[in-house]
Design an enzyme around this catalytic site. Structure first.
Site, PDB file in Angstrom:
ATOM      1  CB  SER A 152      28.450  21.759  -3.124  1.00  0.00           C
ATOM      2  OG  SER A 152      28.835  20.964  -4.225  1.00  0.00           O
ATOM      3  CE1 TYR A 165      23.470  19.244  -3.032  1.00  0.00           C
ATOM      4  CE2 TYR A 165      25.091  19.626  -4.760  1.00  0.00           C
ATOM      5  CZ  TYR A 165      24.787  19.349  -3.437  1.00  0.00           C
ATOM      6  OH  TYR A 165      25.805  19.176  -2.517  1.00  0.00           O
TER       7      TYR A 165
END
Length: 258
Positions: A152, A165
């Site tokens: 990501s 995350y």
């Protein structure tokens, strides 16, 4: 049908997609199958996998559903054996399962921390452990072999409340670089895909009200990526000539600044 890839450049290949019950995983499984690959789809939600298999087969593709929790090492190993038995050894793996749970670090949502580490790190490692022998076998035989990890932009962007995350995604991105040093000389291409804002169910996992509102706002303020956009990029990586490794690709919506 995309204007970028046509025909069946992945004919004869066996692809595995984890986290295939929705979003990027489901879209990529359909795209790889449309390009000629036999596709094994892995996820916990068997009903979603059955729907995906039906859609792939309706389009003339070949697919196998394997309901598995990738955080369970033995279960993933069993899944790899089943794929090899039913479709043949995998030579293309999209290591995609993940979860996003955003909160301020001082809130100490340790259960959310652990869930992200279990799925985004341990699950990724379990898939690598289970399928890497199949990938190296394909490479040793002179065939294309691809391990593509879904990371990501959060791996490199500094985003408030994304600490855990982002940390898991940074792990994936750097792990991919390190694995490439070892596996590239063996003929296994190792790559990471780092999407920006994608319109999938992932933001719905966010439980923090402020972070949820922020992500919902971004989805409405800009035209986000669609899962099929990321799937096309992954397919392009896999369909490249065997001597070409597109190592790290960041895919952002045009209007996304950070």
């Amino acid at each position: 049908m995309s204007a970028l890839l046509t025909g069946t450049p992945l004919a004869g290949r066996v692809a595995v997609v984890s986290g295939a019950s929705s979003g990027i995983g489901a879209a990529t499984a359909r795209r790889l199958a449309a390009l000629g690959a036999s596709v094994a789809v892995l996820a916990r939600r068997k009903d979603r996998l059955d729907e995906l298999i039906a859609a792939i087969e309706a389009d003339g593709g070949t697919a196998l559903a394997v309901a598995v929790d990738v955080t369970q090492r033995a279960a993933v190993a069993d899944a790899a054996a089943l794929v090899a038995e039913r479709l043949g050894p995998a030579d293309l793996v999209l290591n995609n399962a993940g979860v996003q749970l955003i909160s301020a670090i001082e809130e100490l949502k340790v259960e959310d921390w652990q869930r992200q580490i279990d799925l985004n790190v341990t699950g990724v490692m379990n898939v690598i452990a289970a399928f890497l022998p199949q990938l190296t076998t394909a490479a040793d035989a002179g065939r294309p072999a691809d391990l593509i990890n879904t990371s990501s932009i959060a791996a490199t962007r500094i985003l408030e409340k994304f600490s855990i995350y982002s940390g898991t995604k940074a792990y994936i991105s750097h792990l991919t670089r390190l694995m490439r040093v070892e596996l590239g000389p063996r003929g296994v291409r190792v790559a990471s895909i780092e999407p920006g804002m994608v319109d999938t169910e992932l933001p719905s996992h966010v439980t923090d009200p402020d972070a949820s509102a922020l992500m919902e706002g971004l989805l409405h303020d800009i035209a986000p990526l669609q899962a099929v956009d990321v799937a096309e990029t992954i397919a392009f990586i896999a369909a490249s000539p065997r001597h070409v490794n597109l190592t790290e690709i960041t895919v952002l919506p045009t209007a996304q600044a950070v």
